[in-house]
Design a protein around this motif. Structure first.
Motif, PDB file in Angstrom:
ATOM      1  N   PRO A 131       0.827  -1.212   0.000  1.00 24.50           N
ATOM      2  CA  PRO A 131       0.000   0.000   0.000  1.00 24.50           C
ATOM      3  C   PRO A 131       0.860   1.262   0.000  1.00 24.50           C
ATOM      4  O   PRO A 131       1.848   1.351   0.723  1.00 24.50           O
ATOM      5  N   SER A 132       0.476   2.220  -0.820  1.00 19.89           N
ATOM      6  CA  SER A 132       1.251   3.455  -0.942  1.00 19.89           C
ATOM      7  C   SER A 132       0.303   4.648  -0.994  1.00 19.89           C
ATOM      8  O   SER A 132      -0.913   4.481  -1.165  1.00 19.89           O
ATOM      9  N   ARG A 133       0.880   5.832  -0.862  1.00 18.80           N
ATOM     10  CA  ARG A 133       0.051   7.030  -0.723  1.00 18.80           C
ATOM     11  C   ARG A 133       0.582   8.189  -1.564  1.00 18.80           C
ATOM     12  O   ARG A 133       1.784   8.345  -1.742  1.00 18.80           O
ATOM     13  N   ILE A 134      -0.356   9.012  -2.015  1.00 18.07           N
ATOM     14  CA  ILE A 134      -0.060  10.299  -2.645  1.00 18.07           C
ATOM     15  C   ILE A 134      -0.688  11.372  -1.767  1.00 18.07           C
ATOM     16  O   ILE A 134      -1.881  11.305  -1.451  1.00 18.07           O
ATOM     17  N   VAL A 135       0.114  12.328  -1.351  1.00 19.24           N
ATOM     18  CA  VAL A 135      -0.341  13.407  -0.472  1.00 19.24           C
ATOM     19  C   VAL A 135      -0.097  14.730  -1.189  1.00 19.24           C
ATOM     20  O   VAL A 135       1.054  15.074  -1.491  1.00 19.24           O
ATOM     21  N   ASN A 136      -1.165  15.464  -1.455  1.00 19.96           N
ATOM     22  CA  ASN A 136      -1.068  16.730  -2.173  1.00 19.96           C
ATOM     23  C   ASN A 136      -1.344  17.897  -1.225  1.00 19.96           C
ATOM     24  O   ASN A 136      -2.417  17.966  -0.609  1.00 19.96           O
ATOM     25  N   VAL A 137      -0.369  18.786  -1.102  1.00 21.70           N
ATOM     26  CA  VAL A 137      -0.490  19.930  -0.193  1.00 21.70           C
ATOM     27  C   VAL A 137      -1.236  21.050  -0.908  1.00 21.70           C
ATOM     28  O   VAL A 137      -0.751  21.591  -1.904  1.00 21.70           O
ATOM     29  N   ALA A 138      -2.405  21.386  -0.394  1.00 19.34           N
ATOM     30  CA  ALA A 138      -3.242  22.428  -0.985  1.00 19.34           C
ATOM     31  C   ALA A 138      -3.258  23.650  -0.065  1.00 19.34           C
ATOM     32  O   ALA A 138      -2.261  23.960   0.582  1.00 19.34           O
ATOM     33  N   SER A 139      -4.383  24.339   0.007  1.00 18.24           N
ATOM     34  CA  SER A 139      -4.458  25.552   0.822  1.00 18.24           C
ATOM     35  C   SER A 139      -5.913  25.927   1.054  1.00 18.24           C
ATOM     36  O   SER A 139      -6.783  25.668   0.208  1.00 18.24           O
ATOM     37  N   ILE A 140      -6.151  26.577   2.187  1.00 17.02           N
ATOM     38  CA  ILE A 140      -7.479  27.109   2.455  1.00 17.02           C
ATOM     39  C   ILE A 140      -7.852  28.191   1.448  1.00 17.02           C
ATOM     40  O   ILE A 140      -9.032  28.535   1.300  1.00 17.02           O
TER      41      ILE A 140
END
Length: 274
Positions: A131-140
């Protein structure tokens, strides 16, 4: 905690650097990324000394240039036999309009398209590492966008710095939601987050150098949670804000908006299909 291999883009400064620091102290193999080799080597040495880790590596790429994004993915694939987590953290705020190769406005090129392309190029490695993950940093900031003038994208000939940034973050979250649907059943998850209002170069560019915002470490804790916590590994297509999973703006939740960003990403990167 089992050692994982984690790529953090934009990790020579701000939230990305703090994220790499925390992950290294936890014992993970962390792949640093930056645009400037001299600065990158300095950060690499600093983190090795601070964490005692011998599991840090440095990769250099200008994410506004799509060929360099592809080269980054290739170099990661050659250096690593697995990739457990991809953190698309790199981002810019451009007070004045600048244009990346291909006539694409710089904010859109780095904040949205680079993560879109890098994710595509690394997806095979991520699937082999499940199992692996993609984490995308967004913004308010995405919540400030009520509608999108699609005709103004991707060049932003009519330019407002904050609007360009906010729209790029709408793109981040919309892409994440659309990607999560495509990844169902693969063992790879994709989620996005708002790290909070953090004292970074990006924030200072927006507020003209004033000292505001929380420490980078506070934003990094949110990124680390989505990257390695067992609970976050059970979520796919989620958006995390203010210590909890929540709903992004109604604009981002619109499947037509998600599909429009997806198709734009395919077209502008020349992928054609996913």
């Amino acid at each position: 905690m089992t050692e994982q291999t984690i790529l953090v883009t934009g990790s020579t400064d701000g939230i990305g650097k703090a994220t790499a620091h925390i992950l290294s102290r936890q014992g993970h193999r962390v792949l640093l990324h930056g645009r400037d080799r001299k600065k990158g080597r300095g950060v690499l040495a600093e983190l090795e000394a601070a964490t005692g880790s011998d599991r840090l590596s440095l990769f250099i790429a200008d994410l506004s240039v799509q060929e360099q994004v592809r080269d980054l993915a290739r170099e990661v694939g050659e250096a690593c036999d697995r990739l457990d987590v991809l953190v698309n953290n790199a981002g810019v705020f451009m007070p004045e309009r600048e244009v990346a190769p291909g006539g694409i406005e710089m904010t859109f090129a780095v904040n949205f398209l680079a993560g879109f392309l890098l994710t595509h190029e690394l997806l095979g490695l991520l699937k082999r590492s499940t199992p692996s993950r993609i984490v995308n940093v967004a913004s308010i900031a995405h919540r400030s966008v009520g509608s999108i003038d699609w005709g103004n994208l991707p060049g932003f000939s009519s330019y407002d710095a904050y609007d360009a940034y906010a729209i790029s973050k709408v793109g981040n979250i919309a892409f994440t939601a659309r990607l999560a649907r495509a990844l169902e059943g693969t063992g790879v998850t994709a989620n996005s987050l708002n790290p909070g209002v953090i004292d970074t170069k990006l924030l200072r560019a927006y507020i003209h150098g004033r000292d505001e915002g929380a420490p980078s470490e506070q934003g990094a804790e949110v990124v680390v949670h989505l990257a390695v916590s067992p609970d976050a590994g059970k979520v796919n297509g989620g958006y995390f804000e203010e210590t909890r999973w929540t709903q992004p703006s109604s604009l981002v939740l619109n499947p037509k908006v998600q599909d429009r960003f997806w198709e734009m990403g395919l077209d502008l990167t020349g992928i054609g299909q996913w």
